[in-house]
Design an enzyme around this catalytic site. Sequence first.
Site, PDB file in Angstrom:
ATOM      1  N   ARG A 118     -13.223 -11.865  30.957  1.00  0.00           N
ATOM      2  CA  ARG A 118     -14.092 -12.621  30.035  1.00  0.00           C
ATOM      3  C   ARG A 118     -14.993 -13.486  30.897  1.00  0.00           C
ATOM      4  NH1 ARG A 118     -14.041 -14.679  24.566  1.00  0.00           N
ATOM      5  NH2 ARG A 118     -14.813 -16.822  24.467  1.00  0.00           N
ATOM      6  N   HIS A 145     -19.714  -8.168  23.170  1.00  0.00           N
ATOM      7  CA  HIS A 145     -18.366  -8.633  22.824  1.00  0.00           C
ATOM      8  C   HIS A 145     -17.663  -7.502  22.055  1.00  0.00           C
ATOM      9  CE1 HIS A 145     -15.038 -11.131  22.276  1.00  0.00           C
ATOM     10  NE2 HIS A 145     -15.550 -12.148  21.599  1.00  0.00           N
ATOM     11  N   GLN A 148     -14.173  -8.046  19.999  1.00  0.00           N
ATOM     12  CA  GLN A 148     -14.320  -8.735  18.716  1.00  0.00           C
ATOM     13  C   GLN A 148     -14.777  -7.755  17.642  1.00  0.00           C
ATOM     14  OE1 GLN A 148     -13.839 -12.208  17.718  1.00  0.00           O
ATOM     15  NE2 GLN A 148     -14.012 -11.116  15.779  1.00  0.00           N
ATOM     16  N   ASP A 240     -22.363 -16.638  13.343  1.00  0.00           N
ATOM     17  CA  ASP A 240     -21.768 -17.149  14.579  1.00  0.00           C
ATOM     18  C   ASP A 240     -22.421 -18.492  14.870  1.00  0.00           C
ATOM     19  OD1 ASP A 240     -20.362 -17.342  16.950  1.00  0.00           O
ATOM     20  OD2 ASP A 240     -21.518 -15.832  18.029  1.00  0.00           O
ATOM     21  N   CYS A 280     -16.757 -15.006  13.806  1.00  0.00           N
ATOM     22  CA  CYS A 280     -15.886 -14.689  14.946  1.00  0.00           C
ATOM     23  C   CYS A 280     -15.129 -15.916  15.467  1.00  0.00           C
ATOM     24  CB  CYS A 280     -16.681 -14.033  16.057  1.00  0.00           C
ATOM     25  SG  CYS A 280     -18.128 -14.976  16.587  1.00  0.00           S
ATOM     26  N   ARG A 308      -7.714  -9.442  15.907  1.00  0.00           N
ATOM     27  CA  ARG A 308      -7.948  -9.349  17.348  1.00  0.00           C
ATOM     28  C   ARG A 308      -6.677  -8.877  18.048  1.00  0.00           C
ATOM     29  NH1 ARG A 308     -11.865 -12.347  19.980  1.00  0.00           N
ATOM     30  NH2 ARG A 308     -11.094 -11.242  21.822  1.00  0.00           N
TER      31      ARG A 308
END
Length: 321
Positions: A118, A145, A148, A240, A280, A308
Amino acid sequence: MVNTKQPGPGASVGLSGRDFLKLTDYSSSELSDLIELGHDLKKKQKSGKVFEPLQGKTLGMIFEKSSTRTRVSFETGMYQLGGMGIFLSTNDLQLGRGEPVADTANVLSGYLDGIMIRTYSQAMVQELAANASIPVINGLTDVYHPCQVLADLQTIEEVKGGLEGVKLAFIGDGNNMANSLMIGAAIMGMHISIAAPEGYQPENAISKKAALIAAASGGKVEITANPVHAAEKADVIYTDVWASMGQESESKVREQAFADFQVNSKLLSLAKKDVTFMHCLPAHRGEEVMADVIDGKHSVVFQQAENRLHAQKALMTALMG
């Protein structure tokens, strides 16, 4: 609890040894297999069955960007699959002191069975994967991403019963989430409308790529500066934060730029009556979304967050099993 030792559904997915760097590397059938495996592993966990295809295996988790959901879901997922996750901050690795990415990839390949990273740079993730002999998973970069979105697709399928033809409206910054949602939706034959202010829309090259994929899948990709148009008759509305990690200094400027892009009850009323709201997380109530929306009856943000774990267990089972 029942201990299932026989080969699980991941054995049939046929992705062993692959990297997971961006969704364009995967076909619709491969993503469908991963989503189906995620559903299956979620059912196993809820029924109390033990499924440990990764016994004795280790995932190295490199974090240049901090996280709640990514770290806990990957580490817990490895434990539940019978393996172990090792947290590796870049401050603790020689990467932080200038060791070449290629050298790090080669060294870690001798110790581990997989790497999740990450970080900021997509190019760094690509270089790591090019030099590693074990699967590399993109836990987030500034461009994509994919983990996700894999969980998001699983969630939408759970709630809506399918993906093809579903209209997804993303309201907000044309960031890594918008990029990966565009690609994922296009691959799965969904209709996606990205509403972002001028100057904050997704990169043109990524939008064009998504549009080409959608043309082949029967989906549709639309970029607009009009959140009202994007929200009309949407099955799912997604948002987001306006300022992502590393953009904190831009917060005030972005608040002004995105003032008309807040997801509130008025915007939600333009969508279908059974609209689903997604985020998210982490969320800033009162900014990109109002509290009565994210905490209301249409919201599935915590179901989405839980997925997730299940989606990434499916991914690790398929790649590392």
